[in-house]
Design an enzyme around this catalytic site. Sequence first.
Site: not given
Length: 212
Positions: A78-79
Amino acid sequence: MTRLVLASTSPARLALLRSGGIEPITIAPGVDEEALVERSRQMGLIDGTASMVQLLAKAKAEAVIDHPDARGAVIIGCDSSLEFNGEALGKPHEPHIARERWLAMRGNSGILYSGHWVIDNRDVQPNKLAPAKGKVSSSVVNFSDISDREIDAYVATGEPLKVAGAFTIDGLGGAFLSSIEGDAHTVIGLSLTTLRELALNLGVEYTSFWNR
């Protein structure tokens, strides 16, 4: 039961998964994000905040695919980044930068984008890529019109220095958000709804992650 690997050291993402009944295996991806973003911009692979967070989420998930603990598991990378006035805002790191951002953001709105990349690493055949799916979720964040003193007090805690957009919804900064339009989990940095959707697209039942 399906093992879930979180390619992140984010305490907020870990706490979110735990509250949702999932105890993931956490592995630090070790991605040089700034260098990757710069190189990708030069190659024309990034055309906005959404494409940037998706690229980084993919890189993080792929970075741990050969780790022994990731074999036979599902991996999620994730980012997140806040888009404000057309600019992507990551972690400020420095107090003066966090303060400047809050002076601009108070009483205004931004869009928080979270990229997700899920890899099915359970039964990978030799010389074949593991199946993967990705998606970006977004939510509008409306900031309260807080005072200079409140901004200074918040920055002094150190919390906004270490998070995308210089704020949290699940910590001290939650009191300074007037409303969220969309999935609140996206603002934390990992949408459980999106994780479920991507897992199902890969043939994985979301409830098989439950292990707490």
